[in-house]
Design a protein around this motif. Structure first.
Motif, short mmCIF file in Angstrom:
data_model
loop_
_atom_site.label_atom_id
_atom_site.label_comp_id
_atom_site.label_asym_id
_atom_site.label_seq_id
_atom_site.Cartn_x
_atom_site.Cartn_y
_atom_site.Cartn_z
N HIS A 23 4.83 10.84 -9.36
CA HIS A 23 3.62 10.66 -10.15
C HIS A 23 3.92 10.61 -11.64
O HIS A 23 3.27 9.86 -12.39
N ALA A 24 4.88 11.40 -12.07
CA ALA A 24 5.26 11.37 -13.49
C ALA A 24 5.84 10.01 -13.87
O ALA A 24 5.46 9.43 -14.89
N VAL A 25 6.73 9.50 -13.05
CA VAL A 25 7.37 8.20 -13.34
C VAL A 25 6.34 7.08 -13.38
O VAL A 25 6.28 6.30 -14.34
N HIS A 26 5.52 6.99 -12.35
CA HIS A 26 4.55 5.90 -12.29
C HIS A 26 3.57 5.93 -13.46
O HIS A 26 3.29 4.91 -14.08
N ASN A 27 3.06 7.11 -13.77
CA ASN A 27 2.04 7.22 -14.81
C ASN A 27 2.62 7.07 -16.21
O ASN A 27 2.03 6.41 -17.06
N VAL A 28 3.76 7.70 -16.46
CA VAL A 28 4.37 7.61 -17.79
C VAL A 28 4.85 6.20 -18.08
O VAL A 28 4.65 5.66 -19.17
N GLU A 29 5.49 5.57 -17.10
CA GLU A 29 5.97 4.21 -17.31
C GLU A 29 4.81 3.25 -17.53
O GLU A 29 4.91 2.32 -18.35
N TYR A 30 3.72 3.46 -16.82
CA TYR A 30 2.54 2.60 -17.03
C TYR A 30 1.96 2.80 -18.41
O TYR A 30 1.62 1.84 -19.11
N LEU A 31 1.87 4.05 -18.83
CA LEU A 31 1.30 4.36 -20.14
C LEU A 31 2.16 3.79 -21.27
O LEU A 31 1.64 3.21 -22.24
N LEU A 32 3.47 3.95 -21.15
CA LEU A 32 4.38 3.54 -22.22
C LEU A 32 4.88 2.11 -22.06
O LEU A 32 5.66 1.62 -22.89
N ASN A 33 4.45 1.46 -20.98
CA ASN A 33 4.80 0.06 -20.74
C ASN A 33 6.31 -0.16 -20.78
O ASN A 33 6.84 -1.02 -21.49
N GLY A 34 7.01 0.65 -20.01
CA GLY A 34 8.47 0.53 -19.95
C GLY A 34 8.99 1.18 -18.70
O GLY A 34 8.25 1.81 -17.94
N PRO A 40 15.11 4.74 -10.64
CA PRO A 40 15.99 4.60 -9.47
C PRO A 40 15.97 5.82 -8.56
O PRO A 40 16.12 5.69 -7.34
N ILE A 41 15.78 7.02 -9.12
CA ILE A 41 15.71 8.22 -8.29
C ILE A 41 14.46 8.18 -7.41
O ILE A 41 14.51 8.50 -6.21
N VAL A 42 13.34 7.78 -8.00
CA VAL A 42 12.09 7.67 -7.25
C VAL A 42 12.22 6.65 -6.13
O VAL A 42 11.80 6.88 -4.99
N GLU A 43 12.84 5.52 -6.44
CA GLU A 43 13.01 4.47 -5.43
C GLU A 43 13.94 4.94 -4.31
O GLU A 43 13.71 4.66 -3.13
N PHE A 44 15.00 5.64 -4.68
CA PHE A 44 15.94 6.15 -3.69
C PHE A 44 15.26 7.13 -2.73
O PHE A 44 15.54 7.14 -1.52
N ALA A 45 14.35 7.94 -3.26
CA ALA A 45 13.70 8.99 -2.45
C ALA A 45 12.50 8.48 -1.69
O ALA A 45 11.97 9.21 -0.83
N TYR A 46 12.06 7.28 -1.94
CA TYR A 46 10.83 6.78 -1.31
C TYR A 46 10.84 6.89 0.21
O TYR A 46 9.84 7.33 0.81
N PRO A 47 11.91 6.53 0.92
CA PRO A 47 11.87 6.54 2.38
C PRO A 47 11.69 7.91 3.00
O PRO A 47 11.19 8.02 4.13
N PHE A 48 12.11 8.97 2.31
CA PHE A 48 12.12 10.29 2.95
C PHE A 48 11.33 11.36 2.23
O PHE A 48 11.19 12.47 2.75
N ARG A 49 10.78 11.08 1.08
CA ARG A 49 10.10 12.11 0.30
C ARG A 49 8.93 12.72 1.08
O ARG A 49 8.87 13.93 1.29
N ILE A 50 8.00 11.93 1.53
CA ILE A 50 6.85 12.43 2.27
C ILE A 50 7.21 12.78 3.73
O ILE A 50 6.74 13.81 4.24
N PRO A 51 8.01 11.95 4.43
CA PRO A 51 8.41 12.36 5.79
C PRO A 51 9.03 13.75 5.85
O PRO A 51 8.72 14.54 6.75
N ASP A 52 9.89 14.06 4.90
CA ASP A 52 10.54 15.37 4.92
C ASP A 52 9.53 16.48 4.62
O ASP A 52 9.60 17.56 5.21
N PHE A 53 8.60 16.21 3.72
CA PHE A 53 7.58 17.19 3.39
C PHE A 53 6.78 17.57 4.65
O PHE A 53 6.54 18.74 4.94
#
Length: 346
Positions: A23-34, A40-53
């Motif tokens: 949530h920090a990455v998506h919102n901050v990058e959208y706000l700062l337009n960059g 890359p860490i967020v993308e790497f964790a996408y497949p297992f972040r919620i499944p593991d939770f």
């Protein structure tokens, strides 16, 4: 059991930090337009972040699911109803204060709809309530039948055959299989983690192979595909268990374990410091030194640290009801009082 609880705390700590990071990455990058170096860490964790939770959430369910019905309803249903109702009211009341004051009826509609279609950051709490209820209903059904059904639902969702537009149904179809695996195979998962802690070199070698394969599959967007999404979710959850087991053996990441033990505190609260950073801080300061990644990292640290600090300040005060369910919200407490009255003890 201490070792088991220890590695589970590490796993929960990893998961909650990855969730807040997303949530920090998506919102901050959208706000700062960059785009920053945490993307890359967020993308790497996408497949297992919620499944593991969800898998971790199901691990200890077998302790209570075959016990008294009232205890189960109180601990797994009423418990989450209390926290969801409390915190969705706080979130909407504070973050949507303008709507509350300008259009109370519309605000009430949003509040009521949040129980049917949770779209805020608390959807995980709402989904856990559903998972616990469904698992209790199918508790006497053979494991292989429920597991097969959950796999079919997940497959149909990935094939876009199931796409109701109702997030509760769609998320259930996509995620329940991980929760059920955590519940049904908890003894095997605990035994696997125990073995992983005994053979650190083997575990590290397996993690390296997994990390390379996971990154390659993410680059080819295979985490969105039928079957590979499930395989990547289970493989990633397994990797988190291995990492957590190794951390529990060497015990040098105490803060991570502390985050895991207080993951509910972070999850319920992080939306407020995130909103503060997005509305009041970053619009004025921009990215420190022009580094969007640094802005994201500082936001992440604030969103994890402030809830823990706030909890430390209120946990011995009357405000602890924000994170500890009081007796008046306990079903079993009221049933005991009623029984005592019937016996003439009150």
């Amino acid at each position: 059991m201490e070792d088991r609880i220890g590695w589970v705390d590490y796993a929960k700590g990893i998961c909650i930090i990855l969730v807040v990071m997303l949530h920090a990455v998506h919102n901050v990058e959208y706000l700062l337009n960059g785009q920053g170096w945490m993307r890359p860490i967020v993308e790497f964790a996408y497949p297992f972040r919620i499944p593991d939770f969800f898998l971790i959430a199901g691990l200890f369910l077998s302790r209570s699911i075959h016990g008294p019905v009232t205890d189960y309803i109180d601990r797994k249903i009423v418990h989450f109803i209390y926290f969801y109702t409390l915190w969705v009211t706080l979130q909407l009341g504070i973050l949507e204060f303008g709507t509350l004051t300008s259009s109370p009826l519309y605000f009430a509609k949003i509040w009521l709809m949040s129980f049917i279609e949770p779209t805020n950051s608390l959807w995980f709490v709402h989904m856990l309530l559903v998972f616990y209820a469904v698992t209790w209903l199918v508790r006497n059904v053979p494991v292989w039948i429920v597991l097969l059904g959950a796999l079919i639902l997940q497959s149909l969702y990935q094939l876009v055959i199931i796409d109701t537009g109702w997030n509760v149904v769609d998320r259930f179809c996509n995620r329940y299989v991980y929760f059920y695996i955590g519940y049904a195979f908890a003894p095997q998962i605990f035994a696997f983690a125990k073995r992983a802690a005994k053979y650190p070199l083997l575990g590290l070698g397996g993690l390296l192979i997994w990390a390379v394969l996971n990154w390659w599959m993410v680059q080819h967007e295979m985490h969105y595909m039928f079957l590979t999404s499930f395989v990547m979710g289970i493989a990633g959850a397994t990797a988190v268990c291995v990492v957590s087991a190794l951390l529990s053996r060497f015990r040098w990441a105490g803060f991570l374990r502390y985050c895991g033990r207080n993951s509910i505190v972070i999850y319920l609260t992080y939306a407020f410091p995130l909103a503060f950073m997005l509305r009041f801080v970053l619009p004025r300061t921009g990215a420190p030194f022009g580094d969007v990644g640094l802005a994201t990292a500082l936001t992440l640290a604030f969103c994890v640290g402030l809830p823990l600090l706030f909890h430390a300040c209120v946990r011995h005060t009357s405000m602890r009801i924000l994170y500890e369910r009081p007796q008046w919200a306990s079903l079993t407490h009221h049933l005991r009082r009623r029984a005592l009255r019937a016996d003439g003890a009150l």
